[in-house]
Design an enzyme around this catalytic site. Sequence first.
Site, PDB file in Angstrom:
ATOM      1  N   ASP A   1       0.840  -1.185   0.000  1.00 46.27           N
ATOM      2  CA  ASP A   1       0.000   0.000   0.000  1.00 46.27           C
ATOM      3  C   ASP A   1       0.884   1.248   0.000  1.00 46.27           C
ATOM      4  OD1 ASP A   1      -3.087   0.756   0.687  1.00 46.27           O
ATOM      5  OD2 ASP A   1      -1.709   2.196   1.596  1.00 46.27           O
TER       6      ASP A   1
ATOM      7  N   ASN B   1      -2.748  12.911  -3.863  1.00 48.33           N
ATOM      8  CA  ASN B   1      -3.900  13.349  -4.655  1.00 48.33           C
ATOM      9  C   ASN B   1      -4.368  14.741  -4.235  1.00 48.33           C
ATOM     10  OD1 ASN B   1      -4.306  11.296  -6.514  1.00 48.33           O
ATOM     11  ND2 ASN B   1      -5.512  10.070  -5.097  1.00 48.33           N
TER      12      ASN B   1
ATOM     13  N   HIS C   1      -5.324  14.444  -9.039  1.00 45.91           N
ATOM     14  CA  HIS C   1      -5.486  13.041  -9.409  1.00 45.91           C
ATOM     15  C   HIS C   1      -4.643  12.611 -10.617  1.00 45.91           C
ATOM     16  CE1 HIS C   1      -8.556  11.833  -6.497  1.00 45.91           C
ATOM     17  NE2 HIS C   1      -9.024  13.068  -6.618  1.00 45.91           N
TER      18      HIS C   1
ATOM     19  N   ASP D   1      -2.422   9.347 -10.508  1.00 45.83           N
ATOM     20  CA  ASP D   1      -2.463   8.265 -11.496  1.00 45.83           C
ATOM     21  C   ASP D   1      -1.062   7.931 -11.998  1.00 45.83           C
ATOM     22  OD1 ASP D   1      -5.182   8.163 -11.231  1.00 45.83           O
ATOM     23  OD2 ASP D   1      -5.628   9.154 -13.138  1.00 45.83           O
TER      24      ASP D   1
ATOM     25  N   GLU E   1      -4.867   2.393  -4.017  1.00 50.80           N
ATOM     26  CA  GLU E   1      -3.405   2.438  -4.079  1.00 50.80           C
ATOM     27  C   GLU E   1      -2.779   1.156  -3.522  1.00 50.80           C
ATOM     28  OE1 GLU E   1      -4.590   4.562  -0.216  1.00 50.80           O
ATOM     29  OE2 GLU E   1      -5.381   4.246  -2.227  1.00 50.80           O
TER      30      GLU E   1
END
Length: 209
Positions: free
Chosen positions: A86, A94, A99, A103, A130
Amino acid sequence: TLERQVGDLRERLQAAEQARAESEGRAHELGRTATELRQALDDARQQMQIDPLTQVYNRGAFDAALRRYVELGHASGQPLALVLLDLDHFKAVNDRFGHPVGDSVLTAFADLLGRAFLRADDFVARYGGEEFAVLLFVNDAAQMVRLVEPLFERLRGLHLPMLGDDPLTCSGGYALLGPDDDGEALARRADGALYQAKRDGRDRLRAAE
């Protein structure tokens, strides 16, 4: 007359040959169409198994693979490991950078995973958000650590210009398949190890008890 009978037979033969040729052409065309449809279906199934952003397997594909890997692990006796990884503080990425940058971070991390786990039986998937999962067969827990720890080092050294000087780290937890484990139990124990890594300060790997 005989000539007329021969002529009739010749015409019927030509008509039969033409009909057969047309039939074979239709059969060939149908066969080609069926092949194209099967290929399109296979492509669609493959796309359904791949996460469109990171290009690793998605959660549905992982759930199916987990069942198969657990069955194989029990049948072969070879240690099966499930690793859950994670990205640390991903929400902050973010929130601060947007975002699209988030990404890009996910894509970069997935690329690192793909290069870290290259063996034919290694299975890498986006587990959700994530979080990523890796299924792999190992000799023992020591090999498990040797395979995963370098990933943490590469991630720390990864420089993404859009993040400036902010380092990227991840937390990881893993579990080895126990004699009484099914897929759900294995995932639950790996998840517990992941949360232990977070509680211990993140940017580390922890083993399930």
